[in-house]
Write a protein that holds these residues in place. Structure first.
Motif, mmCIF file in Angstrom:
data_model
loop_
_atom_site.group_PDB
_atom_site.id
_atom_site.type_symbol
_atom_site.label_atom_id
_atom_site.label_comp_id
_atom_site.label_asym_id
_atom_site.label_seq_id
_atom_site.Cartn_x
_atom_site.Cartn_y
_atom_site.Cartn_z
ATOM 1 N N PRO A 67 69.487 36.408 32.656
ATOM 2 C CA PRO A 67 69.243 35.255 31.786
ATOM 3 C C PRO A 67 68.939 34.003 32.605
ATOM 4 C CG PRO A 67 71.148 36.486 31.021
ATOM 5 C CD PRO A 67 70.774 37.066 32.358
ATOM 6 N N ALA A 68 67.948 33.258 32.161
ATOM 7 C CA ALA A 68 67.534 32.055 32.872
ATOM 8 C C ALA A 68 66.777 31.159 31.912
ATOM 9 C CB ALA A 68 66.663 32.407 34.080
ATOM 10 N N ALA A 69 66.617 29.923 32.315
ATOM 11 C CA ALA A 69 65.849 28.988 31.503
ATOM 12 C C ALA A 69 64.437 29.527 31.318
ATOM 13 C CB ALA A 69 65.808 27.618 32.181
ATOM 14 N N GLY A 70 63.928 29.390 30.106
ATOM 15 C CA GLY A 70 62.566 29.805 29.841
ATOM 16 C C GLY A 70 62.419 31.194 29.276
ATOM 17 N N ARG A 71 63.529 31.912 29.105
ATOM 18 C CA ARG A 71 63.424 33.244 28.522
ATOM 19 C C ARG A 71 64.732 33.645 27.847
ATOM 20 N NH1 ARG A 71 63.108 34.465 34.279
ATOM 21 N NH2 ARG A 71 65.031 35.416 35.055
ATOM 22 N N THR A 72 64.595 34.494 26.850
ATOM 23 C CA THR A 72 65.740 35.073 26.149
ATOM 24 C C THR A 72 65.757 36.564 26.466
ATOM 25 O OG1 THR A 72 65.536 33.464 24.364
ATOM 26 C CG2 THR A 72 66.820 35.450 23.913
ATOM 27 N N VAL A 73 66.919 37.071 26.841
ATOM 28 C CA VAL A 73 67.024 38.447 27.306
ATOM 29 C C VAL A 73 67.925 39.257 26.367
ATOM 30 C CG1 VAL A 73 67.811 39.946 29.186
ATOM 31 C CG2 VAL A 73 66.678 37.773 29.709
ATOM 32 N N ARG A 74 67.437 40.428 25.975
ATOM 33 C CA ARG A 74 68.262 41.379 25.211
ATOM 34 C C ARG A 74 68.424 42.640 26.045
ATOM 35 N NH1 ARG A 74 66.915 45.566 21.490
ATOM 36 N NH2 ARG A 74 64.758 44.815 21.302
ATOM 37 N N GLU A 75 69.653 42.875 26.498
ATOM 38 C CA GLU A 75 69.910 44.058 27.302
ATOM 39 C C GLU A 75 69.841 45.311 26.436
ATOM 40 O OE1 GLU A 75 70.366 44.487 30.447
ATOM 41 O OE2 GLU A 75 70.589 42.448 31.215
ATOM 42 N N LEU A 76 69.234 46.355 26.966
ATOM 43 C CA LEU A 76 69.195 47.637 26.278
ATOM 44 C C LEU A 76 70.384 48.483 26.738
ATOM 45 C CD1 LEU A 76 65.375 48.306 26.654
ATOM 46 C CD2 LEU A 76 66.575 47.559 24.585
ATOM 47 N N PRO A 77 70.965 49.263 25.830
ATOM 48 C CA PRO A 77 72.170 50.020 26.203
ATOM 49 C C PRO A 77 71.875 51.086 27.254
ATOM 50 C CG PRO A 77 71.401 50.657 24.012
ATOM 51 C CD PRO A 77 70.599 49.464 24.423
ATOM 52 N N ASP A 78 72.751 51.148 28.261
ATOM 53 C CA ASP A 78 72.636 52.185 29.273
ATOM 54 C C ASP A 78 72.859 53.562 28.646
ATOM 55 O OD1 ASP A 78 72.258 50.221 31.159
ATOM 56 O OD2 ASP A 78 74.324 50.265 31.901
#
Length: 319
Positions: free
Chosen positions: A24-35
């Motif tokens: 996660p960082a400025a400028g983007r939204t992150v959705r983790e996928l399940p392992d």
């Protein structure tokens, strides 16, 4: 003789290095996928009636498959942000070789090759007036197709009264990952035919041409720009008076890029100050950003296009 304990056979267990875009960082939204968890396979040793080990036992270690993430990049107002589904990989797995003590019988190793799911992207798409019309635009959906590592078996046998079981590893699958299409609808602000309104992905953006708000190379709001800004302010207040507003400044590609960036920042700040001072918006609810020439709405290939790229955008979240 004492009973032999299973030995651990080195097999690839490390998941792929995390894509830096998944942080996660400025400028983007992150959705983790399940392992995807792959359990270990424990194979017991084969012993005779005197507890002598005839075939060594072993363990195929568990694996954790990193499925990656879905990244949505922030976009200027009037644009739909780019989407990226990062790459993922299922590594190899090996059923190791074994030997039957006291004979020439060898149970050959079996390796199942890994598989890769390449990254897929959908680029940012922006809306711009064409021949006086603001068409609805759509960012296509994105799909990373699922991949699977096959299952496998190392055959067993019965030799000299000794039964060696077949060893199996199960198939492993990373499922499909998809992101739905998104639409960006547009219209003119009533009574302000030079102000465009874009709606999509949970936000509304009001786009005012820089030439309407400012004189050339200036960051002081023109007196006759008040009508357009007031109309925008009324719409924002009516829909969500306590909404957070992002004010963006944009320039075309003419001249020095650093100068253009600073000019866009000053213009964004000038509009924010005007909203606070004249319309009573709370300063804590307004942020500004200057993009300079880095986020054009259309290619800078003509005077008309450059005029469209010189703009100020006020964006309000609707969810």
């Amino acid at each position: 003789m004492p009973t032999a304990t299973p030995s651990t056979v080195p097999t690839p267990t490390a998941t792929p290095s995390a894509d830096p875009e998944c942080v996660p960082a400025a400028g983007r939204t992150v959705r983790e996928l399940p392992d995807v968890a792959v359990p270990e396979v424990v194979v017991a040793p084969v012993v005779d009636g005197d507890q002598k080990t005839l075939v060594e036992g072993f363990t195929i270690p568990a694996q954790t498959i990193d499925a990656g993430c879905v990244v949505q990049y922030d976009a200027p107002g009037g644009c739909l942000g780019a989407i990226r589904i990062t790459a993922a990989a299922i590594p190899d797995v090996t059923i190791p070789e074994s030997r039957l003590d006291g004979s020439d019988k060898v149970y050959a190793a079996v390796t199942v090759p890994g598989v890769d799911a390449p990254a897929v992207t959908s680029p940012q798409i922006c809306q711009a007036e064409t021949n006086g019309v603001l068409p609805t635009v759509t960012r296509k959906g994105v799909v990373r197709r699922g991949v699977a590592r096959n299952g496998a078996a190392r055959p067993g046998s019965s030799e000299q009264g000794v039964k060696v079981e077949t060893v199996k590893v199960a198939p492993v699958r990373l499922p499909d990952v998809d992101v739905d299409p998104a639409r960006l609808e547009s219209r003119k602000l009533p009574g302000q035919d030079k102000v465009d309104v874009f709606t999509g992905e949970g936000k509304v953006s009001y786009v005012a041409p820089g030439d309407v708000l400012f004189d050339t190379d200036q960051a002081v709001i023109r007196p006759d720009a008040a009508k357009a800004l007031h109309a925008i302010a009324l719409k924002i207040k009516a829909a969500s008076p306590n909404a957070r507003i992002r004010v963006e400044g944009h320039t075309d590609d003419r001249g020095d890029a650093t100068y253009g960036l600073r000019l866009s920042e000053r213009r964004a700040q000038a509009v924010a100050s005007w909203l606070i001072r004249t319309e009573g918006f709370k300063a804590a609810l307004i942020t500004t950003k200057g993009f300079g020439e880095t986020a054009p709405a259309v290619p800078n290939t003509s005077a008309a296009n450059r005029q469209k790229n010189r703009r100020v955008v006020l964006t309000v979240a609707t969810r």
